[in-house]
Design an enzyme around this catalytic site. Structure first.
Site, PDB file in Angstrom:
ATOM      1  N   HIS A 152       0.542  -0.839  -0.459  1.00  0.00           N
ATOM      2  CA  HIS A 152       0.573  -0.195  -0.216  1.00  0.00           C
ATOM      3  C   HIS A 152       0.675   1.206  -0.150  1.00  0.00           C
ATOM      4  CE1 HIS A 152      -3.260   2.721   1.274  1.00  0.00           C
ATOM      5  NE2 HIS A 152      -1.937   3.020   2.382  1.00  0.00           N
ATOM      6  N   GLU A 153       1.674   1.950   0.962  1.00  0.00           N
ATOM      7  CA  GLU A 153       2.835   2.734   0.633  1.00  0.00           C
ATOM      8  C   GLU A 153       3.400   1.959  -0.190  1.00  0.00           C
ATOM      9  OE1 GLU A 153       2.250   4.823   2.755  1.00  0.00           O
ATOM     10  OE2 GLU A 153       1.599   2.756   4.678  1.00  0.00           O
ATOM     11  N   HIS A 177       2.042   4.481  -2.959  1.00  0.00           N
ATOM     12  CA  HIS A 177       1.478   6.124  -2.846  1.00  0.00           C
ATOM     13  C   HIS A 177       2.931   6.236  -3.779  1.00  0.00           C
ATOM     14  CE1 HIS A 177      -1.544   7.142  -0.774  1.00  0.00           C
ATOM     15  NE2 HIS A 177      -1.057   5.973   0.889  1.00  0.00           N
ATOM     16  N   GLU A 210      -6.225   7.390  -0.499  1.00  0.00           N
ATOM     17  CA  GLU A 210      -6.120   6.079   0.460  1.00  0.00           C
ATOM     18  C   GLU A 210      -6.991   4.415  -0.179  1.00  0.00           C
ATOM     19  OE1 GLU A 210      -4.337   4.990   3.167  1.00  0.00           O
ATOM     20  OE2 GLU A 210      -3.730   6.991   2.860  1.00  0.00           O
TER      21      GLU A 210
END
Length: 287
Positions: free
Chosen positions: A130-131, A134, A199
């Site tokens: 997930h990071e 980003h 998100e």
């Protein structure tokens, strides 16, 4: 966020900053605020990642000091097709993580000790994917810059409440109070709206990078429950950075609404489960 949206957001933040400068010093105050904001934006572009990492006392690690954590990030970076980011650990019992940096070539990820100790390797891979999403989407620049500028707006607003020198013009005292109160609220709303959309996108992108959406879904459920019981004093002291984390570090129980920094965790889990259904046999075990 693309370059145009980034520029628009920075312009809006600068306008708020100038408005507060006008309250304090009139036209000259607005002009001074403009130059301060321009310098701050430039400084944030180059240094906000370092500021945030220092703020949370993050320590850099490598495959010698944190082999499992760094190894997972390295494999995920290869999956994502991006350079290996610098890896950091934050000594904090609250399970959480964030990414920072102006672009994929100058990026970093940070995970708390609480996160690394609590999650399975698969769940940790889901979170770090997930990071990395980003980073791949270049969200990290807007995350760090808005945190820096929003914090500055809040401080200047407090200054304007006590030292506003333009109260006899442009609405007088009521105008001064209104703008000083509404400016930081507006800055926060911009952060929150962008954060919620970002998100969801990072959840989907992370599922693709890790190969199994259910890893992140499981991690989010466990992180959300644990984070409510473990306060994050550094985040409480710097709430403008709350939107950077994978889960709201301020222990909020808000639903998916205008004033939440993150989408409701249940909604995120449901979305990940739907992605898992569409991926089917493409989901693969870690390792």
């Amino acid at each position: 966020m693309n370059t145009v949206k980034t520029g628009m957001l920075l312009a809006a933040m600068t306008a708020l900053f100038m408005g507060l400068g006008f309250l304090i010093g009139g036209p000259k105050g607005a002009m001074i605020a403009f130059f301060i904001a321009a310098a701050m934006n430039l400084f944030a572009y180059w240094n906000s990642d370092k500021m945030v990492l220092r703020m949370y006392k993050a320590r850099q690690v490598d495959e010698t000091t944190a082999p499992n954590y760094v190894g997972i990030v390295r494999q995920l970076a290869q999956n994502a097709g991006i350079p290996m980011p610098a890896t950091y650990i934050i000594d904090n019992p609250q399970p959480n993580a964030f990414a920072t940096g102006r672009d994929p070539e100058h990026a970093a990820v940070a995970a708390t000790t609480g996160l690394i100790k609590m999650l399975t390797p698969e769940e940790l891979a889901g979170v770090m994917a997930h990071e990395l999403s980003h980073i791949k989407n270049r969200d990290t620049l807007i995350m760090t810059v808005t945190a820096t500028i929003a914090g500055a707006i809040s401080m200047l607003a407090n200054f304007a409440l006590f030292f506003g020198g333009n109260r006899n013009n442009a609405g007088g005292l009521i105008g001064t109070l209104a703008l000083a109160i509404l400016a930081p609220m507006a800055a926060a709303l911009v952060q929150m709206a962008i954060s919620r959309t970002r998100e969801y996108s990072a959840d989907a992108g992370g599922a693709e990078i890790s190969g199994n959406p259910l890893w992140l879904a499981s991690a989010l459920q466990r992180i959300d429950e644990a984070a409510r019981r473990a306060p994050n004093e550094a985040a409480e002291a710097n709430p403008a950075t709350a939107h950077m984390f994978i889960i709201n570090p301020l222990n909020g129980r808000g639903r998916d609404n205008l004033f939440s920094t993150h989408p409701a965790t249940g909604n995120r889990i449901d979305a990940l489960r739907r992605i898992a259904e569409t991926m089917g046999s493409r989901s693969r075990p870690w390792g």
